[in-house]
Design an enzyme around this catalytic site. Structure first.
Site, short mmCIF file in Angstrom:
data_model
loop_
_atom_site.label_atom_id
_atom_site.label_comp_id
_atom_site.label_asym_id
_atom_site.label_seq_id
_atom_site.Cartn_x
_atom_site.Cartn_y
_atom_site.Cartn_z
N LYS A 112 0.83 -1.20 0.17
CA LYS A 112 0.01 -0.17 -0.09
C LYS A 112 0.88 1.10 0.13
CE LYS A 112 -4.01 -2.31 1.14
NZ LYS A 112 -3.71 -3.65 1.28
C1 PLP Z 1 -4.44 -4.85 0.74
C2 PLP Z 1 -3.69 -5.98 0.61
C3 PLP Z 1 -4.10 -6.90 -0.39
C4 PLP Z 1 -5.20 -6.78 -1.39
O1 PLP Z 1 -4.91 -5.86 -2.42
P1 PLP Z 1 -6.19 -5.29 -3.27
O2 PLP Z 1 -5.72 -4.14 -3.99
O3 PLP Z 1 -7.19 -5.00 -2.14
O4 PLP Z 1 -6.59 -6.37 -4.11
C5 PLP Z 1 -3.24 -8.35 -0.41
N1 PLP Z 1 -2.18 -8.18 0.33
C6 PLP Z 1 -1.87 -7.40 1.42
C7 PLP Z 1 -0.90 -7.52 2.31
C8 PLP Z 1 -2.71 -6.22 1.42
O5 PLP Z 1 -2.45 -5.29 2.12
#
Ligand code: PLP
Length: 466
Positions: A112
Site C-alpha cells: 500500500k
Molecule cells: C491490501 C492487501 C491485499 C489486497 O490488495 P487489493 O488491491 O485490495 O486486491 C493483499 N495483500 C496485502 C498484504 C494487502 O495489504
C-alpha cells in the site's frame, strides 16, 4: 486525460479533480476515457530506468495537464526516496519459472505504501493550488490505515480520521498507526468489527450535512491515483524479465481487486502480459465470478491473510465496465441489483472480456502453509501469508514453461510474524526502520460503535472546507 464514471452519469473530470474526489458522485468509480498506449519501441526505451523515472514516464499520460513532467518526476523521487531498497520493488528469483516482486520495502511494510506515499504528495500539491482543506475518513483492517497515516502525517491541508476495530488488528498494525503523533492524525478504536467501522465511514460519505461542511475524501483503492501508481511495478518487473520481446504472467494476492486491476491497465497500455492470476483465500467471490460468472457475496471467514478477507471487491466494477463494453447506464442498473440482493451474474461480454487475461485460484489454510514452507525450504525465502497464497496460485496455474511467473509479495513477513512462525518454524524480525515501534508512545481515542459518536468526534476536530 479525461476520466469517466463506471456508472455513466457523474461529470467527466481531469486527473487533479479525480484524485481529490475519490468516489464519483453517481456512486461509480473513475477510469480514463481511453487507455494510453505505448508501442513496443517505447516500452523497450523504458528498460534500465531508475524506478522514479520509470514511474514518471508510465504515469505521465494519466496525469495529463495536471502536473508538468518535471514536477511529476520530483514527486516520484520524493515518494520512492523513502523506500528502504534502492530498486524500490526488487525482483527475487525462486526457481526456473517463479519470481517474487517485493513490494514491501516502504515505511509500513505492505505494498500500500507504493501508491499512498505518492498520493499523500499529490493531495498536498493539488490542495496548495486552492487553499482548501481535505478531511480523509477511512476504516482499516490494518495495512491501509498505517500506510495512509504515514503518507499524510503532518501535511498542513489534510486531516486523517482512521477507524480500526478495537482489539482486532495486530499489535504491529495498531502501533504503526497509533505511534504517529502528528496533530492532523486522529486514530479511533471503534467498539465493533471492521465491517461496523466501514459502515460508519460509508454513512458519513452519504451524510450531506457532513459533506456540506467538510471536503471528505477517501484513500482506499476506489481512488484512481492509487491504481495508477501500482501500474508502474508491472512495467518494472516485465522489463527486467525481457519485455516487450517476452511475455510475463503475474499472480496477485487479491482482496479489493485494486492491485490486479493495475496489471490489467498495464496490459491495456501495451505491456505484453500472458496472464493475470487472481489469487484468493477461502473468501473466494472473485474466483467464483471468474470461473462461472457467479458474483455473490457470502459471509467473511477470518483467515491468516486478513487483507484478503473481503466479500465485495470494489474495483471489480472497473473490470466489469471496461471488459463489458463501457455501458455506464447498464452497469449502474446491474450494480443496483447487486446492492439489493448481494448477488449478480456476469454478462457474456463481461465473462469473455475477463477471460482474455484473467484466471484465478483459491487457496485454503493448508495450501497457504505448503506454499510458505516450499519457498522457505527450497529457496530460503520467507513469505507472508498473502504472498504465499499468490505463490500457491502461481504454481497451480497452467503457464507455458518459457513464460516467467511473477508473484506480487504484498506484505513483509514480519507484519504477520505469528502465522509465518506457525507455518515455517522461523520467526521473521521487524526490519530496522520500524525497530523501536514497541518503545514509542501511542495515542488513540476509543469510541462506542455508534455513528453519532463518530460523527460528533470528526465534526469537532476537522477543518471546514473553504
Ligand atoms: C491490501 C492487501 C491485499 C489486497 O490488495 P487489493 O488491491 O485490495 O486486491 C493483499 N495483500 C496485502 C498484504 C494487502 O495489504
Amino acid at each position: 486525460m479525461e476520466y469517466v464514471s463506471t456508472r455513466g452519469s457523474a461529470p467527466a473530470l481531469d486527473f487533479e479533480h479525480v484524485t481529490l474526489a475519490g468516489l464519483a458522485s453517481d456512486g461509480g468509480l473513475y477510469l480514463p476515457r481511453a487507455w494510453p498506449r505505448f508501442s513496443a519501441a517505447e516500452i523497450a526505451a523504458l528498460r534500465g530506468l531508475p524506478y522514479p523515472q520509470l514511474a514518471a514516464k508510465v504515469m505521465q499520460p494519466f496525469v495529463g495537464e495536471s502536473l508538468s513532467p518535471e514536477r511529476l518526476l520530483e514527486l516520484c523521487e520524493q515518494a520512492y526516496g523513502r523506500f528502504a531498497h534502492a530498486a524500490v520493488t526488487p525482483l527475487v528469483q525462486l526457481d526456473e519459472q517463479n519470481w517474487v516482486l517485493e513490494l514491501f520495502h516502504g515505511p509500513t511494510l505492505a505494498f500500500k505504501d507504493v501508491a499512498l506515499q505518492l498520493l499523500g504528495l499529490l493531495f498536498e500539491e493539488f490542495l496548495s493550488r486552492r487553499s482548501d482543506h481535505l478531511t480523509i475518513v477511512g476504516a482499516t483492517s490494518g495495512d491501509t490505515g498505517s500506510a495512509a497515516i504515514d503518507a499524510l502525517a503532518g501535511r498542513a491541508q489534510v486531516d486523517v480520521f482512521m477507524l480500526h476495530p478495537n482489539g482486532r488488528v495486530s499489535d504491529v498494525q495498531r502501533r504503526q498507526m497509533t505511534t504517529v503523533l502528528a496533530p492532523n492524525v486522529h486514530n479511533i478504536a471503534i467498539d465493533g468489527s471492521f465491517d461496523d467501522a466501514q459502515a460508519m465511514v460509508k454513512r458519513m460519505f452519504a451524510d450531506s450535512e457532513m459533506t456540506g461542511r467538510f471536503r471528505i475524501s477517501a484513500v482506499n483503492s476506489i481512488n484512481w491515483a492509487r491504481l495508477m501508481a501500482q501500474v508502474v511495478y508491472y512495467f518494472a518487473a516485465a522489463l527486467q524479465l525481457g519485455a516487450p520481446e517476452r511475455k510475463v504472467a503475474f499472480a496477485v494476492p487479491t482482496g479489493n481487486f485494486g492491485d490486479v486491476f493495475a496489471g490489467y491497465v498495464a496490459a491495456q497500455m501495451g505491456l505484453p502480459i500472458e496472464q493475470l492470476i487472481v489469487a484468493t483465500n477461502v473468501n473466494d467471490i472473485l474466483h467464483r465470478a471468474l470461473t462461472d460468472g457467479d458474483y455473490s457475496a457470502g459471509t467473511v471467514t477470518p483467515t491468516a491473510a486478513p487483507s484478503m478477507d473481503i466479500q465485495v471487491s470494489s474495483n471489480f466494477e472497473r473490470l466489469l465496465f471496461d471488459a463489458g463494453g463501457r455501458d455506464g447506464a447498464a452497469l449502474a442498473e446491474q450494480m443496483r441489483g447487486f446492492e439489493a440482493s448481494k448477488a449478480m451474474r456476469l454478462t457474456n461480454a463481461q465473462r469473455e472480456g475477463a477471460a482474455a487475461l484473467f484466471t484465478s485460484a483459491r487457496a485454503d489454510a493448508k495450501d497457504m502453509g505448503e506454499a510458505m514452507r516450499w519457498a522457505w525450504e527450497n529457496c530460503g525465502e520467507v513469505l507472508d501469508p498473502h504472498t504465499a497464497i499468490g505463490l500457491h496460485a502461481a504454481r497451480a496455474a497452467d503457464i507455458a514453461a518459457d513464460v516467467p511467473v511473477v508473484t506480487l509479495a504484498t506484505a513483509h513477513p514480519a507484519k504477520f510474524r505469528d502465522a509465518v512462525e506457525r507455518a515455517t518454524g522461523t520467526r521473521p524480525h521487524l526490519p530496522a526502520r520500524v525497530g523501536d515501534l514497541f518503545a514509542r508512545e501511542e495515542r488513540y481515542d476509543e469510541l462506542p460503535g455508534d455513528y453519532e459518536a463518530v460523527r460528533a468526534y470528526v465534526a469537532g476536530l476537522a477543518t471546514p472546507s473553504a
